[in-house]
Scaffold this motif. Sequence first.
Motif, PDB file in Angstrom:
ATOM      1  N   THR B 284       4.987 -39.662 -31.969  1.00 62.88           N
ATOM      2  CA  THR B 284       6.029 -38.905 -31.289  1.00 62.88           C
ATOM      3  C   THR B 284       6.540 -39.705 -30.103  1.00 62.88           C
ATOM      4  OG1 THR B 284       4.770 -36.935 -31.815  1.00 62.88           O
ATOM      5  CG2 THR B 284       6.560 -36.673 -30.275  1.00 62.88           C
ATOM      6  N   PRO B 285       7.853 -39.801 -29.915  1.00 62.77           N
ATOM      7  CA  PRO B 285       8.346 -40.457 -28.701  1.00 62.77           C
ATOM      8  C   PRO B 285       7.850 -39.711 -27.459  1.00 62.77           C
ATOM      9  CG  PRO B 285      10.148 -39.983 -30.223  1.00 62.77           C
ATOM     10  CD  PRO B 285       8.943 -39.280 -30.737  1.00 62.77           C
ATOM     11  N   ALA B 286       7.708 -40.442 -26.360  1.00 65.80           N
ATOM     12  CA  ALA B 286       7.141 -39.834 -25.156  1.00 65.80           C
ATOM     13  C   ALA B 286       7.966 -38.651 -24.677  1.00 65.80           C
ATOM     14  CB  ALA B 286       7.034 -40.890 -24.070  1.00 65.80           C
ATOM     15  N   ILE B 288      11.064 -36.191 -26.032  1.00 64.23           N
ATOM     16  CA  ILE B 288      12.054 -35.796 -27.035  1.00 64.23           C
ATOM     17  C   ILE B 288      13.177 -35.027 -26.368  1.00 64.23           C
ATOM     18  CG2 ILE B 288      12.479 -34.418 -29.093  1.00 64.23           C
ATOM     19  CD1 ILE B 288       9.769 -34.946 -30.023  1.00 64.23           C
TER      20      ILE B 288
END
Lengths: 187, 446
Positions: B284-286, B288
Amino acid sequence: MATNDNLVTDDLTPTGERRRDFIFVATGAFAAAGAATVVWPLINQMSPSADVLALAQIDLDLSAIQPGQAVKVSWRGKPVFARNLTPAETAAAKAVPVASLRDPQTLEQRTKPGKENWLITLGVCTHLGCVPLGAGEGENKGAFGGYFCPCHGSQYDTAARIRQGPAPKNLEVPDYTFKSPTQVTIG
Amino acid sequence: MSFPWAKHYEPQGAFMKYVDSRLPIPRLVYDSLGGGYPVPKNLNYFYNFGVLAGVALVVQIITGIVLGMHYAANTTIAFDSVEHIMRDVNGGWMLRYMHATGASFFFVVVYIHIFRGLFYGSYKPPREVLWLLGLVIFLLMMATAFMGYVLVWGQMSFWGATVITNLFSAIPLVGEAIHTWLLGGFAPDNATLNRFFSLHYLLPFIILGVVILHVWALHIPGSNNPTGIDVKSKADTVPFHPYYTAKDFFGLCVYLTLFSVVVFFLPNMLGEADNYIPANPLSTPAHIVPEWYFWPFYAILRAFTVDFPFGLVPAKLWGVLAMFSAILLLFFLPWLDTSPVRSNSYRPLNRQLFWIFVVDVIILGICGGKPPEEPWLRLSQIASAYYFAHFLIITPLVSRIEKPLPLPNSISEAVLKRHTNTGAPAALQPAGAGLAEFPASGQPAE
């Protein structure tokens, strides 16, 4: 009243309905049933297809995972965290009063009997489905030493139970069985 | 469909008469966009944004159709096919930047269009259906934009899709089943990407259909205007062509200039760098964030962090309900605002509250773009509470207690008064029916 006579002789059933009303209702009902049978495949085609469902079960070898380590594997397109808890981590999970939890569950309920050090959960935050951090080497484990979701700040403890933040539930425990002391089948 | 003094279409020549008696499209154009459509003569530049929204939609449809000739909706090559468009397809970079920034421009234009309607009371009778159709377009736009963003299949595409489709799993009992059905799997995957492409191609044409209904509903009562009062005589109107075709064309030139500046010099200004990383379901991107045009609603979604009452309803469900209600509330606005005065130019109290509401939405927008941390969480909670209070408490209350300023007798009178007040020569006043009612004593200046 010639028209009424015609109605009586040609159009009315013994209980007084017109035959035409019956035909209207029968036609409408038949058309509706036909439409429904056509609409159903149009809706159902969006459900998971056979090849998606076929990949619903995986095997996982735990032998290489040292205490304190975790692995991420992909299952049904979602990550699964398999974590070998250290004795300190199991003790920390057991020390929490269950009644104080948002989603009250004990570590025993979330692991298999005699395998309490193996914490196997989905790596999907129960808030909005992000992958929490904490399974990888050096990732932020959050304030409770378990997992930390970077999207909206949910914090999970060493039994992957929700302790703080917007997530409503603990990380989900998938169905799995130990085939041998170091082999599990998930799904 | 129009005012009695509207000019009538006279087909010129044998061919036009032949066409007019068989398929009278030239007559339709003349009566709805030409000299046969009288429009209030005091429309300001905020009234350009309806036409601009139509142009933005056409730009999106045209660029979208040509992008669809090069894009592949399959998770293994979707991201690469977008890069193929950017690097290999002739002029592909320009078409994609026009489509991507075009979406942002479409929303800028539509937000200004909506706030214009809010300020001048364009949602009030007899234009409620016009307003409702506009909101339907807005909802369809949001669905289309969301699905289009997913097609890139970068990290933000994937995780945006994950977060937004998970909203449906908050529905009690059937939520999980609906979620799986929408995705065609247990997480966004190839089935999801394919159906989003199909729907992303379809929805703009549905929007076009509703736009036609929206314009039709507009042409029944005709445009509202900055005074908010009804057209009373011929002196209040000018023909759409050439007056507003010219004004709209000028506005269009300004719009296209700004659009070109962004397309050619700042194409990634409004995008997220993370979307240039291919989608990865295991990382997951840091942080969203959705696209900027969803930020106010995203802030409302995240404002709920506690289960209440007594832990019965999960915070997640509250957030989802609040976010959807924030939009659905707008559908009830024509009946929440009961003041008979349309324009905020004559509503001294409501005018200030309007600007406070604008600031509130901007604060929500800023909060929605920030990480879910303090002080942004607390700020978005306060701003969300105010958002709902504005519609449910403040608007109905102000409608009752406010004393509006005196309205001019006609649009024409209001226009002429402005000109005399600003020292324009009286000779500019044309002789017309509206002049007869022009009061000798001036009313308080604004």
